[in-house]
Design a protein around this motif. Structure first.
Motif: not given
Length: 354
Positions: A304-316, A328-340
Motif C-alpha cells: 500500500e502506497a501512502g501508509a504511515g508508520h512509526r519506528v524506533r530501535i534499541r540495542a542489547m 522515533e521516526r515517522s515514515v510513509t511508504t513512497g516518501m523519502p527518508l524521515s527526519t525529526r
C-alpha cells in the motif's frame, strides 16, 4: 535457528504484514525464542555472542562476551580453551582472565552458557588470541596511569579515560577496578573504557592499573568517583544514534530501510529490537562480526502506497540489558527518508569503540 553475518536488505514478500524472517535472520523476539530447543521439548541456554579474546600479558588472556538476557535462566558461563574447560563463572559475570598460559602462543577460546538446571547450551563462535613474547628478568612495573577522568552515561554505565602509561618493555593492557574488584580490561593501545551493568543512582569509585608482558602491575591511578543517574533515566545515553528511516519500492512492494550508529560500548553490540507503531516488530541478531560503524537493515512493509508508520530501535548491551530507544521516526511508504520534526536527521555520528 540460523544466523547470518549481516542482516541487511533481506526481502521476503508476504501480503499485509511485517515478515519476521525467523529462519533467515534469527529474529528472536518475533519468533518468541531466546533459547534453543533441546529436541525433547525443553530449553537450553542461548549462544553467547560478542565473544572476544585479547592478551593481558605473556601468560594470560582476557576473554569477554555479551551476557544473555536475565529471562534466559542462565546459571553461569563456562570458558573453553580448545575442548578443555578452563573457567566457570556465575551468571552476573561475562569476562574472565585465563592465566598460566605460554608466551608467544596462539590460543582458541569458546564460551557456553549453563542453565539453572545445569544443562549446557551451544558453544559460541571460536575466537583466538596470541600471547606476546616473554621478556627475561623484567621486574619493572609500568608507570601509573595519570589524568584519570570519567563521566556517568545515564543510569547504568560510565566512561573512563586516562593518559598512556610508560614501560621499558611496553604496556600490554589496562585493568579497570571498581573498589577492590577488577571489572574490566582493555588493550595496551587503548586509553578509554566503558563500564556497563551498573545500578541507577549509585556512587562508584574506579581505578586503573597498567600491566606489562611480564605481568608487572603499575600502581593504581587516582580514584575517580562517579554517581550514575537515578532510575528514572530513560537510557538515551545507551541508545543507537543517527537513526534514520525511509522506504523503497521493489517489485510492487514497499520496504522499510533503517540505518543507525551502535551505542558506544566496550563489547560488541550484536542484538537489536525494532519497534514498529508502538509494538515490537522484530529482534535481529548478527551471527558474525557485528558492525561498529554504521549499521543498516531492511524489511517488508506491504504493497500500500501512502501508509504511515512509526519506528524506533534499541540495542542489547553487552551486560545483557536493553539500552535506551532511539528517537522515533515517522515514515510513509513512497516518501523519502524521515527526519525529526524541524528537519534534524539525528545526532552526530560516532563509531562504537573499545
Amino acid at each position: 535457528m540460523r544466523r547470518v553475518p549481516a542482516p541487511t536488505s533481506r526481502r521476503t514478500r508476504a501480503p499485509g504484514r511485517v515478515v519476521a524472517l525467523c529462519g533467515a535472520l534469527a529474529l528472536l523476539a518475533a519468533c518468541g525464542r531466546s533459547v534453543a530447543d533441546d529436541g525433547e521439548g525443553g530449553r537450553l541456554p542461548g549462544v553467547p555472542t560478542g565473544v572476544t579474546a585479547a592478551a593481558g600479558s605473556a601468560t594470560s588472556v582476557h576473554v569477554m562476551w555479551n551476557a544473555l538476557p536475565a529471562a534466559s535462566d542462565v546459571g553461569g558461563y563456562e570458558v573453553y580453551r580448545g575442548t578443555t574447560k578452563v573457567k566457570a563463572v556465575p551468571a552476573r559475570e561475562h569476562m574472565v582472565d585465563i592465566t598460566r598460559l605460554s608466551p608467544s602462543t596462539t590460543y582458541a577460546f569458546t564460551v557456553r552458557a549453563r542453565g539453572t538446571d545445569g544443562r549446557l547450551g551451544p558453544r559460541s563462535r571460536q575466537v583466538r588470541a596470541t600471547t606476546p613474547t616473554a621478556v627475561a628478568a623484567d621486574h619493572s612495573a609500568p608507570s601509573r596511569p595519570l589524568d584519570v577522568r570519567g563521566r556517568a552515561v545515564g543510569s547504568r554505565a560510565v566512561q573512563l579515560s586516562w593518559s598512556r602509561s610508560t614501560d621499558d618493555r611496553g604496556v600490554v593492557s589496562y585493568d579497570v577496578h571498581q573498589g577492590g574488584t577488577k571489572v574490566h580490561s582493555v588493550g595496551g593501545s587503548q586509553t578509554a573504557a566503558v563500564v556497563t551493568g551498573l545500578r541507577p543512582g549509585t556512587s562508584y569509585a574506579f581505578t586503573v592499573r597498567a600491566r606489562d608482558a611480564a605481568d608487572n602491575l603499575s600502581a593504581a591511578g587516582a580514584a575517580v568517583r562517579l554517581t550514575t543517574a537515578p532510575g528514572s533515566d530513560d537510557g538515551r545515553a545507551t541508545a543507537p544514534s543517527s537513526f534514520r528511516a525511509g522506504t523503497h519500492r521493489t517489485d510492487g512492494a514497499y520496504y522499510l530501510d533503517l540505518s543507525w550508529i551502535p551505542p558506544r560500548t566496550d563489547g560488541a553490540v550484536t542484538q537489536y529490537q525494532i519497534q514498529l507503531d508502538g509494538k515490537p516488530a522484530t529482534s535481529l541478531v548478527w551471527g558474525g562480526t557485528a558492525p561498529r560503524g554504521k549499521a543498516s537493515y531492511s524489511f517488508y512493509l506491504g504493497r500500500e502506497a501512502g501508509a504511515g508508520h512509526r519506528v524506533r530501535i534499541r540495542a542489547m548491551l553487552p551486560d545483557g540489558t536493553w539500552g535506551g530507544f532511539s528517537p522515533e521516526r515517522s515514515v510513509t511508504t513512497g516518501m523519502p527518508l524521515s527526519t525529526r520534526p524541524g528537519g534534524d536527521a539525528g545526532s552526530p555520528e560516532h563509531p562504537t569503540g573499545r
